[in-house]
Write a protein that holds these residues in place. Structure first.
Motif, PDB file in Angstrom:
ATOM      1  N   ILE A 197      -5.848  -2.703   0.077  1.00  0.00           N
ATOM      2  CA  ILE A 197      -7.067  -1.991   0.467  1.00  0.00           C
ATOM      3  C   ILE A 197      -8.307  -2.797   0.101  1.00  0.00           C
ATOM      4  CG2 ILE A 197      -8.486   0.052  -0.021  1.00  0.00           C
ATOM      5  CD1 ILE A 197      -5.775   1.599  -0.308  1.00  0.00           C
ATOM      6  N   ILE A 198      -8.321  -3.348  -1.087  1.00  0.00           N
ATOM      7  CA  ILE A 198      -9.468  -4.164  -1.525  1.00  0.00           C
ATOM      8  C   ILE A 198      -9.628  -5.365  -0.611  1.00  0.00           C
ATOM      9  CG2 ILE A 198     -10.280  -5.695  -3.366  1.00  0.00           C
ATOM     10  CD1 ILE A 198      -9.053  -3.596  -5.339  1.00  0.00           C
ATOM     11  N   GLU A 199      -8.519  -6.010  -0.267  1.00  0.00           N
ATOM     12  CA  GLU A 199      -8.564  -7.192   0.603  1.00  0.00           C
ATOM     13  C   GLU A 199      -9.081  -6.807   1.997  1.00  0.00           C
ATOM     14  OE1 GLU A 199      -8.500 -11.037   0.879  1.00  0.00           O
ATOM     15  OE2 GLU A 199      -8.081 -10.047  -1.008  1.00  0.00           O
ATOM     16  N   MET A 200      -8.730  -5.632   2.487  1.00  0.00           N
ATOM     17  CA  MET A 200      -9.166  -5.195   3.816  1.00  0.00           C
ATOM     18  C   MET A 200     -10.669  -4.920   3.857  1.00  0.00           C
ATOM     19  SD  MET A 200      -6.546  -5.354   5.734  1.00  0.00           S
ATOM     20  CE  MET A 200      -7.188  -4.549   7.163  1.00  0.00           C
ATOM     21  N   GLU A 201     -11.248  -4.586   2.706  1.00  0.00           N
ATOM     22  CA  GLU A 201     -12.684  -4.283   2.649  1.00  0.00           C
ATOM     23  C   GLU A 201     -13.544  -5.539   2.652  1.00  0.00           C
ATOM     24  OE1 GLU A 201     -13.079  -1.795  -0.792  1.00  0.00           O
ATOM     25  OE2 GLU A 201     -12.602   0.010   0.344  1.00  0.00           O
ATOM     26  N   LYS A 202     -12.955  -6.684   2.404  1.00  0.00           N
ATOM     27  CA  LYS A 202     -13.731  -7.943   2.349  1.00  0.00           C
ATOM     28  C   LYS A 202     -14.125  -8.416   3.706  1.00  0.00           C
ATOM     29  CE  LYS A 202     -11.890  -9.550  -2.007  1.00  0.00           C
ATOM     30  NZ  LYS A 202     -11.175 -10.618  -2.688  1.00  0.00           N
ATOM     31  N   ILE A 253      -0.676  -1.754  -3.052  1.00  0.00           N
ATOM     32  CA  ILE A 253      -1.468  -1.002  -2.074  1.00  0.00           C
ATOM     33  C   ILE A 253      -2.954  -1.122  -2.396  1.00  0.00           C
ATOM     34  CG2 ILE A 253      -1.996   1.314  -1.214  1.00  0.00           C
ATOM     35  CD1 ILE A 253       1.008   1.932  -1.503  1.00  0.00           C
ATOM     36  N   ARG A 254      -3.309  -1.017  -3.675  1.00  0.00           N
ATOM     37  CA  ARG A 254      -4.713  -1.189  -4.077  1.00  0.00           C
ATOM     38  C   ARG A 254      -5.241  -2.547  -3.645  1.00  0.00           C
ATOM     39  NH1 ARG A 254      -3.206   1.311  -9.293  1.00  0.00           N
ATOM     40  NH2 ARG A 254      -4.139   3.395  -9.287  1.00  0.00           N
ATOM     41  N   GLU A 255      -4.462  -3.588  -3.935  1.00  0.00           N
ATOM     42  CA  GLU A 255      -4.879  -4.949  -3.572  1.00  0.00           C
ATOM     43  C   GLU A 255      -5.049  -5.081  -2.061  1.00  0.00           C
ATOM     44  OE1 GLU A 255      -1.895  -7.414  -5.379  1.00  0.00           O
ATOM     45  OE2 GLU A 255      -2.593  -6.929  -7.411  1.00  0.00           O
ATOM     46  N   MET A 315       0.025  -9.545   1.458  1.00  0.00           N
ATOM     47  CA  MET A 315       0.742  -8.332   1.786  1.00  0.00           C
ATOM     48  C   MET A 315       0.352  -7.921   3.200  1.00  0.00           C
ATOM     49  SD  MET A 315       0.925  -4.675  -0.079  1.00  0.00           S
ATOM     50  CE  MET A 315       2.434  -5.115  -0.864  1.00  0.00           C
ATOM     51  N   SER A 316       1.340  -7.447   3.910  1.00  0.00           N
ATOM     52  CA  SER A 316       1.106  -7.045   5.291  1.00  0.00           C
ATOM     53  C   SER A 316       1.006  -5.527   5.401  1.00  0.00           C
ATOM     54  CB  SER A 316       2.250  -7.539   6.173  1.00  0.00           C
ATOM     55  OG  SER A 316       3.435  -6.817   5.887  1.00  0.00           O
ATOM     56  N   LYS A 317       0.482  -5.102   6.532  1.00  0.00           N
ATOM     57  CA  LYS A 317       0.394  -3.674   6.829  1.00  0.00           C
ATOM     58  C   LYS A 317       1.786  -3.037   6.800  1.00  0.00           C
ATOM     59  CE  LYS A 317      -0.971  -0.704  10.680  1.00  0.00           C
ATOM     60  NZ  LYS A 317      -1.581  -0.711  12.020  1.00  0.00           N
ATOM     61  N   GLU A 318       2.795  -3.755   7.306  1.00  0.00           N
ATOM     62  CA  GLU A 318       4.159  -3.230   7.339  1.00  0.00           C
ATOM     63  C   GLU A 318       4.705  -3.002   5.929  1.00  0.00           C
ATOM     64  OE1 GLU A 318       3.160  -5.893   9.262  1.00  0.00           O
ATOM     65  OE2 GLU A 318       3.025  -4.646  11.058  1.00  0.00           O
ATOM     66  N   GLU A 319       4.393  -3.912   5.008  1.00  0.00           N
ATOM     67  CA  GLU A 319       4.839  -3.743   3.623  1.00  0.00           C
ATOM     68  C   GLU A 319       4.218  -2.494   2.997  1.00  0.00           C
ATOM     69  OE1 GLU A 319       5.536  -7.805   1.401  1.00  0.00           O
ATOM     70  OE2 GLU A 319       3.774  -7.938   2.695  1.00  0.00           O
ATOM     71  N   VAL A 320       2.936  -2.284   3.259  1.00  0.00           N
ATOM     72  CA  VAL A 320       2.258  -1.100   2.737  1.00  0.00           C
ATOM     73  C   VAL A 320       2.894   0.163   3.312  1.00  0.00           C
ATOM     74  CG1 VAL A 320       0.076   0.174   2.719  1.00  0.00           C
ATOM     75  CG2 VAL A 320       0.083  -2.273   2.263  1.00  0.00           C
ATOM     76  N   LEU A 321       3.167   0.158   4.596  1.00  0.00           N
ATOM     77  CA  LEU A 321       3.789   1.325   5.226  1.00  0.00           C
ATOM     78  C   LEU A 321       5.192   1.571   4.677  1.00  0.00           C
ATOM     79  CD1 LEU A 321       2.563   0.852   8.895  1.00  0.00           C
ATOM     80  CD2 LEU A 321       1.735   2.505   7.203  1.00  0.00           C
ATOM     81  N   ASP A 322       5.958   0.513   4.405  1.00  0.00           N
ATOM     82  CA  ASP A 322       7.281   0.669   3.796  1.00  0.00           C
ATOM     83  C   ASP A 322       7.182   1.309   2.415  1.00  0.00           C
ATOM     84  OD1 ASP A 322       8.621  -0.408   5.965  1.00  0.00           O
ATOM     85  OD2 ASP A 322       8.816  -2.408   5.075  1.00  0.00           O
ATOM     86  N   ILE A 323       6.198   0.871   1.623  1.00  0.00           N
ATOM     87  CA  ILE A 323       5.991   1.452   0.297  1.00  0.00           C
ATOM     88  C   ILE A 323       5.670   2.935   0.425  1.00  0.00           C
ATOM     89  CG2 ILE A 323       4.436   1.490  -1.705  1.00  0.00           C
ATOM     90  CD1 ILE A 323       4.220  -1.594  -1.363  1.00  0.00           C
TER      91      ILE A 323
END
Length: 57
Positions: free
Chosen positions: A52-57, A48-50, A1-9
């Protein structure tokens, strides 16, 4: 998932949950469509949860 997809959501959530026009459009939909929208909403929250979790790794 990309940042753009999260922002669209988040944009979609803001429109349908945070603005009267979005809520009114949604309320006019048949129950079956609303049920599908709710399912998609929950799917998007999980994405979105996934992200965020992926960004913390």
């Amino acid at each position: 998932m990309s940042k753009e997809e999260v922002l669209d959501i988040l944009d979609k959530m803001e429109f349908f949950g945070g603005q009267r026009a979005g809520r009114e459009l949604w309320n006019d939909k048949p129950r079956e469509v609303q049920d599908e929208d709710i399912s998609n909403f929950n799917r998007d929250i999980q994405k979105i949860r996934e992200y965020i979790i992926e960004m913390e790794k």
